[in-house]
Design an enzyme around this catalytic site. Structure first.
Site, PDB file in Angstrom:
ATOM      1  N   CYS A  30     -25.910  -8.339 -10.218  1.00 15.48           N
ATOM      2  CA  CYS A  30     -26.404  -7.985 -11.542  1.00 15.48           C
ATOM      3  C   CYS A  30     -26.666  -9.287 -12.280  1.00 15.48           C
ATOM      4  CB  CYS A  30     -25.413  -7.101 -12.298  1.00 15.48           C
ATOM      5  SG  CYS A  30     -23.871  -7.914 -12.750  1.00 15.48           S
ATOM      6  N   TYR A  31     -27.370  -9.172 -13.395  1.00 13.43           N
ATOM      7  CA  TYR A  31     -27.757 -10.360 -14.157  1.00 13.43           C
ATOM      8  C   TYR A  31     -27.268 -10.247 -15.584  1.00 13.43           C
ATOM      9  CZ  TYR A  31     -30.239 -11.799 -10.126  1.00 13.43           C
ATOM     10  OH  TYR A  31     -30.505 -12.206  -8.849  1.00 13.43           O
ATOM     11  N   LEU A  32     -26.580 -11.298 -16.040  1.00 14.91           N
ATOM     12  CA  LEU A  32     -26.143 -11.372 -17.429  1.00 14.91           C
ATOM     13  C   LEU A  32     -27.220 -12.024 -18.280  1.00 14.91           C
ATOM     14  CD1 LEU A  32     -22.431 -12.449 -16.906  1.00 14.91           C
ATOM     15  CD2 LEU A  32     -23.427 -10.153 -16.906  1.00 14.91           C
ATOM     16  N   ASN A  76     -34.964 -12.105  -7.590  1.00 11.81           N
ATOM     17  CA  ASN A  76     -33.975 -11.040  -7.686  1.00 11.81           C
ATOM     18  C   ASN A  76     -33.741 -10.630  -9.136  1.00 11.81           C
ATOM     19  OD1 ASN A  76     -32.631 -10.235  -4.985  1.00 11.81           O
ATOM     20  ND2 ASN A  76     -32.851 -12.445  -4.830  1.00 11.81           N
TER      21      ASN A  76
END
Length: 155
Positions: free
Chosen positions: A29-31, A144
């Site tokens: 996941c990406y913050l 991504n």
């Protein structure tokens, strides 16, 4: 500070599976998905990492990666990112002196397969394995961080 120097390609078939030396399940996941400061949380099998990457300059960019407790990664994904948006199997494929990482995506991106090769310098020209297709280095739709918030890219 480390540098990530890699080329990225679409994969034309699954023959890489026959020569892979290992594989791992990866969820990400990406913050932050800012091109100047991408922050990723990754679960790789039972290990977890937080990674910060800078803007791409061709095939080169700054990268910092640190191992973190898996429970922290799960909590960050749930509380800060609405869960893991990327789910893939990564195959490690040695070929003619280079190690290729081939990612077979699941979920929203089922059927997408991308190969990356990291190099010691931007001047390297690794021989391409037979399963390699179109180069997509620098194409944001195949990052991504972009895949995490998008539907399947056009292939």
């Amino acid at each position: 500070m480390a540098k990530e120097i890699e080329l990225k390609f679409l994969v034309t078939d699954r023959t890489f599976v026959n020569i892979a030396t290992s594989h791992s399940r990866i969820r990400q996941c990406y913050l932050s998905d800012s091109p100047d400061a991408t922050v990723r949380i990754r679960l790789k099998d039972d290990n977890a990492y937080i990674t910060v990457k800078g803007r791409n300059h061709g095939c080169v960019r700054d990268e910092w990666e640190y191992e973190i407790p898996a429970q922290d990664a799960l909590e960050m994904a749930e509380h800060l990112s609405h869960g893991f948006a990327i789910d893939k199997t990564r195959y490690i494929v040695p070929y003619k002196g280079y190690v290729w990482e081939v990612d077979e995506f699941h979920g929203n991106h089922e059927g997408l397969i991308i190969a990356e090769v990291e190099m010691p310098s931007a001047n390297c020209t690794p021989e391409l394995p037979p399963f390699i297709g179109k180069e997509v280095t620098g194409d944001p739709q195949y990052y991504n961080s972009s895949l995490a918030k998008a539907k399947k890219p056009s292939i």
